[in-house]
Scaffold this active site. Structure first.
Site, PDB file in Angstrom:
ATOM      1  N   MET A  72       0.833  -1.193   0.000  1.00 31.79           N
ATOM      2  CA  MET A  72       0.000   0.000   0.000  1.00 31.79           C
ATOM      3  C   MET A  72       0.870   1.247   0.000  1.00 31.79           C
ATOM      4  SD  MET A  72      -2.888  -1.439  -0.091  1.00 31.79           S
ATOM      5  CE  MET A  72      -3.898   0.036  -0.050  1.00 31.79           C
ATOM      6  N   LYS A  73       0.356   2.293  -0.627  1.00 33.61           N
ATOM      7  CA  LYS A  73       0.968   3.613  -0.489  1.00 33.61           C
ATOM      8  C   LYS A  73       0.075   4.418   0.453  1.00 33.61           C
ATOM      9  CE  LYS A  73       2.476   7.812  -2.814  1.00 33.61           C
ATOM     10  NZ  LYS A  73       1.851   8.655  -1.790  1.00 33.61           N
TER      11      LYS A  73
END
Length: 201
Positions: free
Chosen positions: A25-26
């Protein structure tokens, strides 16, 4: 070891061969390169400005979890929003980003977390030339977890290609090796391929 500039992602569509990419995830926060040495943690911004004073509780938490080990990690500082189920809120983070001496009340009203997602050095060893998956394994083994520090999961599919994810870390590198692809209002996937390509999705 000198603090490196962070490796950057390139916005783009999903890769043609997703089986050769690692996925993580960012986070909607502020990029931070953190160096813990001699029992003290320094936090540097994407431009490598020392912003430790802005986030004293995060620096203290990482120092405690390092247990005397010298390390440099790549991370993101986020402000979880309880009203949206804990999703990172950049608007909340902005309340803290420019406070060089936050008060106890500031720290209580806008709690922060450091999301650690890459290990760049450990002790006297430069870890950046190691493959992405090995860096992530070594980061996970450090057990950096507390109310202020989290090490999120990442995914590699399928199992037979896990060891092919061999991306090395390149400061300031931004290329098709790292892709950024929006999924929703606040989530983004970052991918890293076996040839060193990183991306956000």
């Amino acid at each position: 070891m000198q603090v490196p500039a962070p490796m950057l992602a390139t916005a783009g569509p999903p890769p043609d061969r997703p089986d050769q990419w690692g996925i993580e995830m960012k986070w909607d926060g502020m990029r931070a390169i953190c160096r813990t040495a001699s029992g003290r943690t320094q936090i540097f911004s994407r431009a490598r400005h020392d912003v430790t004073r802005c986030f004293p509780e995060v620096a203290e938490a990482l120092t405690n979890l390092a247990h005397g080990r010298d390390l440099i990690i790549d991370a993101e500082i986020v402000a979880p929003d309880a009203a949206s189920g804990g999703a990172p809120s950049f608007a909340l983070l902005q309340r803290r980003m420019y406070l060089t001496r936050p008060s106890a009340a500031d720290i209580r009203s806008t709690p922060l977390q450091l999301i650690a997602f890459d290990l760049l050095s450990l002790g006297n060893e430069n870890v950046m030339p190691e493959p992405y998956e090995l860096r992530r394994e070594r980061l996970t083994a450090l057990d950096l977890a507390s109310s202020h520090i989290q090490t999120p999961p990442h995914w590699l599919l399928p199992a037979q290609t896990m060891l092919d994810t061999a991306s090395t870390y390149g400061p300031r590198r931004s290329s098709q090796q790292t892709l950024s692809i929006p999924l929703s209002r606040w989530n983004t996937i970052t991918t890293m391929d076996k040839n060193g390509h990183q991306g956000q999705h």
